[in-house]
Scaffold this motif. Structure first.
Motif, mmCIF file in Angstrom:
data_model
loop_
_atom_site.group_PDB
_atom_site.id
_atom_site.type_symbol
_atom_site.label_atom_id
_atom_site.label_comp_id
_atom_site.label_asym_id
_atom_site.label_seq_id
_atom_site.Cartn_x
_atom_site.Cartn_y
_atom_site.Cartn_z
ATOM 1 N N ASN A 11 26.719 -20.402 -46.411
ATOM 2 C CA ASN A 11 25.828 -21.354 -47.089
ATOM 3 C C ASN A 11 25.043 -22.220 -46.107
ATOM 4 N N VAL A 12 25.244 -22.001 -44.805
ATOM 5 C CA VAL A 12 24.686 -22.892 -43.788
ATOM 6 C C VAL A 12 23.299 -22.425 -43.354
ATOM 7 N N GLY A 17 23.210 -30.452 -36.571
ATOM 8 C CA GLY A 17 22.579 -31.476 -35.760
ATOM 9 C C GLY A 17 21.218 -31.110 -35.203
ATOM 10 N N THR A 18 20.659 -29.990 -35.678
ATOM 11 C CA THR A 18 19.349 -29.554 -35.168
ATOM 12 C C THR A 18 18.461 -29.133 -36.342
ATOM 13 N N ASN A 19 17.179 -28.922 -36.045
ATOM 14 C CA ASN A 19 16.274 -28.359 -37.041
ATOM 15 C C ASN A 19 16.047 -26.870 -36.794
ATOM 16 N N HIS A 20 16.953 -26.277 -36.020
ATOM 17 C CA HIS A 20 16.857 -24.855 -35.694
ATOM 18 C C HIS A 20 17.500 -24.069 -36.835
ATOM 19 N N LEU A 21 16.702 -23.243 -37.513
ATOM 20 C CA LEU A 21 17.178 -22.558 -38.718
ATOM 21 C C LEU A 21 18.057 -21.360 -38.400
ATOM 22 N N THR A 22 19.035 -21.144 -39.280
ATOM 23 C CA THR A 22 19.876 -19.949 -39.226
ATOM 24 C C THR A 22 20.217 -19.574 -40.659
ATOM 25 N N GLY A 23 21.354 -18.936 -40.879
ATOM 26 C CA GLY A 23 21.747 -18.484 -42.203
ATOM 27 C C GLY A 23 22.363 -17.105 -42.122
ATOM 28 N N LEU A 24 22.329 -16.381 -43.220
ATOM 29 C CA LEU A 24 22.802 -14.996 -43.271
ATOM 30 C C LEU A 24 21.813 -14.090 -42.550
ATOM 31 N N TYR A 52 23.618 -20.683 -53.610
ATOM 32 C CA TYR A 52 22.540 -20.197 -52.751
ATOM 33 C C TYR A 52 23.006 -19.846 -51.345
ATOM 34 N N VAL A 53 22.502 -18.704 -50.846
ATOM 35 C CA VAL A 53 22.750 -18.253 -49.475
ATOM 36 C C VAL A 53 21.411 -18.202 -48.735
ATOM 37 N N PRO A 54 21.225 -19.022 -47.690
ATOM 38 C CA PRO A 54 19.973 -18.999 -46.929
ATOM 39 C C PRO A 54 19.923 -17.796 -45.998
ATOM 40 N N LEU A 55 18.739 -17.271 -45.776
ATOM 41 C CA LEU A 55 18.552 -16.161 -44.853
ATOM 42 C C LEU A 55 18.025 -16.667 -43.520
ATOM 43 N N ASP A 56 18.584 -16.155 -42.450
ATOM 44 C CA ASP A 56 18.048 -16.449 -41.122
ATOM 45 C C ASP A 56 16.629 -15.884 -41.064
ATOM 46 N N PRO A 57 15.622 -16.725 -40.831
ATOM 47 C CA PRO A 57 14.239 -16.225 -40.860
ATOM 48 C C PRO A 57 13.968 -15.121 -39.859
ATOM 49 N N ARG A 58 14.676 -15.105 -38.748
ATOM 50 C CA ARG A 58 14.465 -14.048 -37.756
ATOM 51 C C ARG A 58 14.874 -12.682 -38.295
ATOM 52 N N SER A 59 15.869 -12.673 -39.182
ATOM 53 C CA SER A 59 16.371 -11.406 -39.699
ATOM 54 C C SER A 59 15.415 -10.754 -40.680
ATOM 55 N N MET A 60 14.343 -11.473 -41.044
ATOM 56 C CA MET A 60 13.347 -10.954 -41.984
ATOM 57 C C MET A 60 12.192 -10.249 -41.271
ATOM 58 N N LYS A 61 12.197 -10.289 -39.950
ATOM 59 C CA LYS A 61 11.120 -9.633 -39.210
ATOM 60 C C LYS A 61 11.189 -8.122 -39.415
ATOM 61 N N GLY A 104 27.497 -11.669 -41.008
ATOM 62 C CA GLY A 104 27.211 -12.568 -39.905
ATOM 63 C C GLY A 104 25.945 -13.380 -40.101
ATOM 64 N N GLY A 105 25.331 -13.697 -38.990
ATOM 65 C CA GLY A 105 24.320 -14.736 -38.930
ATOM 66 C C GLY A 105 25.014 -15.969 -38.374
ATOM 67 N N HIS A 106 24.305 -16.755 -37.597
ATOM 68 C CA HIS A 106 24.953 -17.894 -36.934
ATOM 69 C C HIS A 106 25.511 -18.927 -37.900
ATOM 70 N N GLY A 107 25.011 -18.941 -39.148
ATOM 71 C CA GLY A 107 25.520 -19.911 -40.108
ATOM 72 C C GLY A 107 27.020 -19.827 -40.307
ATOM 73 N N VAL A 108 27.565 -18.625 -40.217
ATOM 74 C CA VAL A 108 28.997 -18.448 -40.481
ATOM 75 C C VAL A 108 29.872 -19.163 -39.459
ATOM 76 N N MET A 109 29.319 -19.445 -38.298
ATOM 77 C CA MET A 109 30.088 -20.139 -37.262
ATOM 78 C C MET A 109 30.503 -21.537 -37.711
#
Length: 229
Positions: A11-12, A17-24, A52-61, A104-109
């Motif tokens: 769900n992250v 502490g940053t505005n750097h986006l991540t997610g699934l 809701y589950v956010p998607l890591d925007p990089r994974s949509m490339k 995965g995705g960094h959100g899971v960390m």
């Protein structure tokens, strides 16, 4: 009765502490799902908070989205159940599933490692003889699970996940709260790996783990081999 797999997602949406986006990481969910559904297995989706589950925007490339991933992503079922309205942990019965799959995705960390409800699901499925599958950062869902004897579940097991070198290459080594490879090793696992970003999965008993975003197909194939045996 159709065999069912429970897919676990984050769900992250940003690094703490940053505005750097991540997610699934989309492909780590959708590619796996496409493979197991094609083999006739049913899938449910759960996240620590549900919804809701956010998607890591990089994974949509485009270079990260293969045909199976895109086809699955575009379905109404996936859009609603996997991304818009995942189940909460208290809405699932672990006895219903032959396997858990931690995406995965960094959100899971940030929301997998210390979630006691997820750990309870892990221990029940494992105790029932089910498979525990992970890909990439999803290994974080197993790192801190302890069995009734007080030992870490991964102790003495061969596992893999997103490596320290891959974390450095991704540019996120300073943003993550810990390094999967380091924690897995400190908790007694035998962490194995291939070269960075090459598809790789390893099985040790009921554990099937994949190294990186190139590996969900390998994890799914290995799981299906076991379930069809």
């Amino acid at each position: 009765m159709t065999k069912k797999i429970l897919v676990v997602e984050t769900n992250v949406a940003n690094f703490a502490g940053t505005n750097h986006l991540t997610g699934l990481w989309l492909g780590e969910s959708a590619e796996f799902v496409a493979t197991v559904q094609a083999a006739g297995l049913a899938v449910d989706y759960v996240s620590p908070n549900g919804g809701y589950v956010p998607l890591d925007p990089r994974s949509m490339k485009p270079n990260y989205v293969d045909d199976n991933t895109l086809r699955t992503y575009l379905t109404h079922d996936y859009q609603t159940r996997a991304l818009a309205n995942t189940l909460k942990t208290n809405q699932v019965n672990p006895d219903d599933y032959v396997a858990l799959y931690f995406t995965g995705g960094h959100g899971v960390m940030f929301d997998f490692p210390n979630n006691l409800e997820l750990q309870a699901l892990v221990k029940t499925v494992y105790g029932n003889g089910g498979y525990l599958c992970t890909v990439c950062h999803g290994i974080a869902g197993l790192l801190n699970v302890k069995l009734a004897d007080g030992n870490y579940l991964i102790a003495g097991k061969k596992v893999t996940g997103f490596t320290t070198s891959e974390e450095l290459l991704s540019g996120n080594s300073k943003r993550v709260p810990f390094l999967n490879e380091k924690v897995a090793t400190s908790h007694g696992a035998q962490f194995v790996k291939e070269r960075p970003f090459k598809s790789f999965a390893v099985q040790d008993g009921q554990l099937i783990t994949g190294q990186n975003p190139a590996s969900p197909q390998a994890v799914a194939d290995q799981l299906l081999t076991n379930l069809q045996a």
